[in-house]
Write a protein that holds these residues in place. Structure first.
Motif, PDB file in Angstrom:
ATOM      1  N   ARG A   1      29.525  30.871  28.633  1.00 55.10           N
ATOM      2  CA  ARG A   1      31.263  31.067  27.993  1.00 55.10           C
ATOM      3  C   ARG A   1      31.651  31.178  29.173  1.00 55.10           C
ATOM      4  NH1 ARG A   1      32.559  35.010  23.942  1.00 55.10           N
ATOM      5  NH2 ARG A   1      34.952  33.410  24.460  1.00 55.10           N
ATOM      6  N   ARG A   2      31.153  31.989  29.813  1.00 47.20           N
ATOM      7  CA  ARG A   2      32.212  33.011  30.958  1.00 47.20           C
ATOM      8  C   ARG A   2      31.283  32.770  32.376  1.00 47.20           C
ATOM      9  NH1 ARG A   2      38.078  34.268  31.368  1.00 47.20           N
ATOM     10  NH2 ARG A   2      38.881  33.156  29.313  1.00 47.20           N
TER      11      ARG A   2
ATOM     12  N   ILE B   1      31.143  33.021  36.599  1.00 49.15           N
ATOM     13  CA  ILE B   1      31.632  33.610  37.587  1.00 49.15           C
ATOM     14  C   ILE B   1      33.106  33.996  37.790  1.00 49.15           C
ATOM     15  CG2 ILE B   1      32.150  33.464  40.634  1.00 49.15           C
ATOM     16  CD1 ILE B   1      29.197  30.702  40.082  1.00 49.15           C
ATOM     17  N   GLY B   2      33.533  35.185  38.040  1.00 46.02           N
ATOM     18  CA  GLY B   2      35.114  35.897  37.732  1.00 46.02           C
ATOM     19  C   GLY B   2      35.418  36.835  36.680  1.00 46.02           C
ATOM     20  N   ASP B   3      34.218  37.403  36.613  1.00 44.69           N
ATOM     21  CA  ASP B   3      34.898  39.023  35.717  1.00 44.69           C
ATOM     22  C   ASP B   3      33.217  39.522  35.876  1.00 44.69           C
ATOM     23  OD1 ASP B   3      35.622  39.922  33.358  1.00 44.69           O
ATOM     24  OD2 ASP B   3      36.960  38.420  32.984  1.00 44.69           O
ATOM     25  N   ASP B   4      33.585  40.839  35.417  1.00 42.13           N
ATOM     26  CA  ASP B   4      32.174  41.978  35.832  1.00 42.13           C
ATOM     27  C   ASP B   4      30.862  41.599  35.073  1.00 42.13           C
ATOM     28  OD1 ASP B   4      33.812  44.766  36.505  1.00 42.13           O
ATOM     29  OD2 ASP B   4      35.239  43.866  34.606  1.00 42.13           O
ATOM     30  N   CYS B   5      30.820  40.641  33.897  1.00 40.35           N
ATOM     31  CA  CYS B   5      29.844  40.065  33.650  1.00 40.35           C
ATOM     32  C   CYS B   5      29.696  38.356  33.460  1.00 40.35           C
ATOM     33  CB  CYS B   5      29.420  40.746  32.784  1.00 40.35           C
ATOM     34  SG  CYS B   5      28.447  42.701  32.491  1.00 40.35           S
ATOM     35  N   ALA B   6      29.022  38.137  33.551  1.00 40.06           N
ATOM     36  CA  ALA B   6      28.995  36.507  32.603  1.00 40.06           C
ATOM     37  C   ALA B   6      28.432  36.622  31.394  1.00 40.06           C
ATOM     38  CB  ALA B   6      28.031  35.692  33.746  1.00 40.06           C
ATOM     39  N   VAL B   7      29.744  36.272  30.571  1.00 46.33           N
ATOM     40  CA  VAL B   7      29.946  36.734  28.672  1.00 46.33           C
ATOM     41  C   VAL B   7      28.417  34.747  28.412  1.00 46.33           C
ATOM     42  CG1 VAL B   7      30.480  36.185  26.873  1.00 46.33           C
ATOM     43  CG2 VAL B   7      31.270  37.853  28.943  1.00 46.33           C
ATOM     44  N   CYS B   8      27.595  35.186  27.875  1.00 46.26           N
ATOM     45  CA  CYS B   8      26.871  34.379  27.185  1.00 46.26           C
ATOM     46  C   CYS B   8      26.459  34.547  25.693  1.00 46.26           C
ATOM     47  CB  CYS B   8      25.472  34.672  28.163  1.00 46.26           C
ATOM     48  SG  CYS B   8      25.187  34.861  29.148  1.00 46.26           S
ATOM     49  N   ARG B   9      26.188  32.910  25.083  1.00 44.06           N
ATOM     50  CA  ARG B   9      26.236  32.823  24.108  1.00 44.06           C
ATOM     51  C   ARG B   9      24.818  32.141  23.465  1.00 44.06           C
ATOM     52  NH1 ARG B   9      30.891  30.958  19.924  1.00 44.06           N
ATOM     53  NH2 ARG B   9      32.196  33.030  21.073  1.00 44.06           N
TER      54      ARG B   9
ATOM     55  N   PHE C   1      21.565  33.362  38.220  1.00 40.83           N
ATOM     56  CA  PHE C   1      22.471  34.130  39.358  1.00 40.83           C
ATOM     57  C   PHE C   1      21.850  34.262  40.393  1.00 40.83           C
ATOM     58  CE2 PHE C   1      22.646  35.017  34.333  1.00 40.83           C
ATOM     59  CZ  PHE C   1      23.839  35.568  34.371  1.00 40.83           C
TER      60      PHE C   1
ATOM     61  N   SER D   1      22.321  36.634  43.736  1.00 37.76           N
ATOM     62  CA  SER D   1      23.128  37.749  44.178  1.00 37.76           C
ATOM     63  C   SER D   1      22.341  37.121  46.269  1.00 37.76           C
ATOM     64  CB  SER D   1      22.926  39.419  44.625  1.00 37.76           C
ATOM     65  OG  SER D   1      23.189  39.298  42.997  1.00 37.76           O
TER      66      SER D   1
ATOM     67  N   ASP E   1      26.659  38.450  43.200  1.00 40.36           N
ATOM     68  CA  ASP E   1      26.928  39.291  44.098  1.00 40.36           C
ATOM     69  C   ASP E   1      26.538  39.023  45.974  1.00 40.36           C
ATOM     70  OD1 ASP E   1      28.256  42.016  44.502  1.00 40.36           O
ATOM     71  OD2 ASP E   1      25.331  42.423  45.211  1.00 40.36           O
TER      72      ASP E   1
ATOM     73  N   THR F   1      18.087  35.661  39.200  1.00 46.22           N
ATOM     74  CA  THR F   1      18.491  36.299  38.027  1.00 46.22           C
ATOM     75  C   THR F   1      18.365  35.059  36.799  1.00 46.22           C
ATOM     76  OG1 THR F   1      19.020  38.339  38.333  1.00 46.22           O
ATOM     77  CG2 THR F   1      18.925  37.594  36.085  1.00 46.22           C
TER      78      THR F   1
ATOM     79  N   LEU G   1      25.732  37.845  24.799  1.00 48.31           N
ATOM     80  CA  LEU G   1      25.263  39.155  26.038  1.00 48.31           C
ATOM     81  C   LEU G   1      26.348  39.227  27.328  1.00 48.31           C
ATOM     82  CD1 LEU G   1      21.583  36.982  26.020  1.00 48.31           C
ATOM     83  CD2 LEU G   1      22.519  40.164  25.460  1.00 48.31           C
TER      84      LEU G   1
ATOM     85  N   VAL H   1      25.787  39.701  30.945  1.00 51.82           N
ATOM     86  CA  VAL H   1      25.091  39.798  31.985  1.00 51.82           C
ATOM     87  C   VAL H   1      25.703  40.572  33.435  1.00 51.82           C
ATOM     88  CG1 VAL H   1      23.239  38.531  33.336  1.00 51.82           C
ATOM     89  CG2 VAL H   1      23.670  37.854  30.970  1.00 51.82           C
TER      90      VAL H   1
ATOM     91  N   ASP I   1      30.055  48.101  34.833  1.00 50.42           N
ATOM     92  CA  ASP I   1      29.496  46.562  34.915  1.00 50.42           C
ATOM     93  C   ASP I   1      30.070  46.502  33.402  1.00 50.42           C
ATOM     94  OD1 ASP I   1      31.327  45.633  37.305  1.00 50.42           O
ATOM     95  OD2 ASP I   1      29.025  45.617  37.949  1.00 50.42           O
TER      96      ASP I   1
ATOM     97  N   MET J   1      33.358  46.253  30.284  1.00 44.89           N
ATOM     98  CA  MET J   1      32.697  44.680  29.140  1.00 44.89           C
ATOM     99  C   MET J   1      33.431  45.294  27.612  1.00 44.89           C
ATOM    100  SD  MET J   1      32.943  41.697  31.806  1.00 44.89           S
ATOM    101  CE  MET J   1      32.587  40.428  30.311  1.00 44.89           C
TER     102      MET J   1
ATOM    103  N   ARG K   1      39.080  39.998  32.310  1.00 44.85           N
ATOM    104  CA  ARG K   1      39.784  40.841  33.120  1.00 44.85           C
ATOM    105  C   ARG K   1      40.993  39.457  32.732  1.00 44.85           C
ATOM    106  NH1 ARG K   1      36.108  40.057  39.209  1.00 44.85           N
ATOM    107  NH2 ARG K   1      34.881  42.133  38.429  1.00 44.85           N
TER     108      ARG K   1
ATOM    109  N   ARG L   1      43.342  36.937  37.780  1.00 41.08           N
ATOM    110  CA  ARG L   1      42.186  35.982  36.455  1.00 41.08           C
ATOM    111  C   ARG L   1      43.814  35.919  35.427  1.00 41.08           C
ATOM    112  NH1 ARG L   1      37.645  33.226  38.319  1.00 41.08           N
ATOM    113  NH2 ARG L   1      36.905  34.827  40.324  1.00 41.08           N
TER     114      ARG L   1
END
Lengths: 341, 341
Positions: A25-26, A28-36, A89, A91, A124, A136, B43, B45, B77, B81, B149, B246
């Motif tokens: 769902r989200r 690159i660009g936040d503290d975490c990716a958001v996945c569904r 992912f 890094s 990262d 990952t 989730l 990540v 991190d 979230m 963010r 952002r």
């Protein structure tokens, strides 16, 4: 490609265009990716760390091939679970002045992720004296259906896909100075053999641009006959031993079957048993479902051969033996090990 | 601790005892971990790569503290979230002869993962000339509820938890030679100040054993009033700028509020604005829900203070400014950047 800071580098990565899917769902660009996650499915997760000088040499591996290989090696772990990759992912740490190298790595990674419709969901970045990459991957499989190493039972057949040993032979060729120019290969990320290219190409290609057996893994899972699976990243001997250890069973390899995989001086028995980075699938198969599985696998266009290697036995649990005309020989625990003195 | 090969090292790790939960169905030991997401949840990540000499120095950071910090930085991190950590993956490369160091890193990591009930679900091991660690953490949040963010709006208040700047001050103390022996700290992984220890301990502790604000993150999320969140790993100035970029908005910091966070020579304004590795939560809050959020946060035992810093504005999008008696001053884009020439 010279970006002045981390933020610009991240924007450059985003601008390259990556596959998208409903899982991420989200990205690159936040503290975490958001996945569904999809309802009724489980996630499989693999991680990998590759260090310059240990896992790769930049003077023999073009950077774009390295990016492809990082992708392939990790997608292969997803394939071994009979899962579908849903998020990647990466890094990276590299010398600040080597952004060109990083860009080529990302291009190689993008080629293979595009082929397998897998989004780059995050990562990262940092500067370092030597290159280092950490991957990952998340994959999805229907709940309870992922293939594990631990289900092999006495009587199961042992099979391997494709061309075990070719990657090891390719590494030898590379070390011996045989190479293609990187730009040529980048122009054809699918890396098919072209007219006039000899048999060495197959081995080199297998080493530089391995193809993760994702479609094959799904087919094997859906057969319902596979009892255990692993990908051959460390050579058949070591990887099959993992199945034996985790399943509490032994393995008996048929010498004649192995000999059939040897190709003169090009691909040796040592390559087949101990060569790394093949990224083939090594599976054990319930005899009751074997015929249907073999027929189904053989009917799929583009699928590689599925070679029978031997069978799982109740004796010598945790050990792989070779059955030859003169008797059974225990295989030494071979394959690369970082921590063996 | 000297294990002869990778398999023995993995068995040693497994034998140490790690938290378990319903999310991680299969952890260490297969090609992938197998995880079962909770229905109705998403989730989150995060991944992180730490290289010796860049992200840490082994002569100032005891290995157990390093393991703790790797855990804390990545759990932070997840906290940012508003999620709950459910699985941790650690890949490590280190000199084959330094298994003692690796063991201490794992002990520090185990201390913080135990505190937050987070399983070690997998990873990857290899030998290398220098140490390098890669972490991946999965967290869970109810679908659509993760804090991002990108949601800050003009008029929102800007708040930060705890003690921004302390970690930067602690790093200065360490670099100046002030240190505790590692075994002492390992005996008390919670790292509380003990009788007779001066104020320096707070700063050193914040640098070596930061506490990820996980419970605080859940409380902030559940308030429904937080519009954007980030953890302060690079200093308030740089991290707040990320929210501004952002969210397409500006930020105006109140000079008097910042001055209140300064502690003489010990914690300077530069520490507060640009000190890294604080792992506090920096959030923007809808004024409509602010009073309830502040009251709820203050009522939670053990929670740190929540400091007001300023507000989000429609002007100068992507920029952080300091509002002083003499006018507004744009803050330079400070904070550490690996790729700035």
């Amino acid at each position: 490609l010279i970006r002045r800071n981390e933020e610009e580098l991240i924007r450059w990565i985003e601008s390259r265009g990556w596959p998208e899917n409903a899982f991420v769902r989200r990205g690159i660009g936040d503290d975490c990716a958001v996945c569904r996650p999809a309802p009724g499915h489980e996630l499989v997760v693999t991680t990998d760390l590759l260090v310059e000088g240990r896992h790769f040499l930049l003077d023999t591996t073009p950077a774009a091939d390295l990016g492809w290989k990082i992708g392939a090696a990790n997608l292969s772990d997803i394939a071994a679970m009979g899962a579908r990759p849903v998020a990647f992912f990466l890094s990276a740490a590299f010398p600040a002045a080597r952004q060109d190298l990083f860009a080529a790595v990302m291009d190689g990674l993008r080629a293979i992720l595009s082929l397998h419709a897998t989004p780059l969901a995050g990562g990262d970045l940092s500067a370092a004296d030597h290159c280092c990459f950490a991957a990952t991957v998340l994959g999805e499989a229907p709940a309870g259906r992922a293939l594990l190493r631990s289900g092999a039972r006495p009587g199961d057949g042992i099979f391997v896909t494709g061309s075990p040993g070719f990657a090891g032979a390719g590494l030898r060729l590379l070390a011996g100075g045989w190479r293609k120019t990187a730009p040529d290969r980048c122009a054809d990320p699918f890396g098919r053999k072209r007219p006039g290219e000899g048999p060495e190409w197959d081995c080199l290609q297998k080493h530089l641009r391995p193809e993760p057996r994702l479609a094959e893994g799904l087919c094997l899972r859906d057969s319902g006959a596979v009892t255990a699976a692993i990908d051959t990243s460390d050579g058949i001997a070591k990887d099959l031993r993992q199945i034996c250890v985790r399943s509490g069973a032994g393995a008996l390899l048929d010498d004649a079957r192995l000999q059939a995989l040897i190709d003169g001086d090009r691909v040796t028995l040592a390559d087949v048993l101990g060569g790394g980075e093949d990224y083939e699938l090594l599976v054990t198969v319930d005899p009751a479902g074997e015929a249907a599985l073999l027929a189904g696998f053989a009917s799929r266009p583009g699928f590689p051969p599925l070679h029978r290697l031997g069978r799982i036995v109740a004796e010598h649990p945790g050990e792989v033996r070779l059955a030859a005309a003169t008797g059974e020989v225990p295989l030494p625990v071979s394959g690369f090990d970082h921590f063996r003195p």
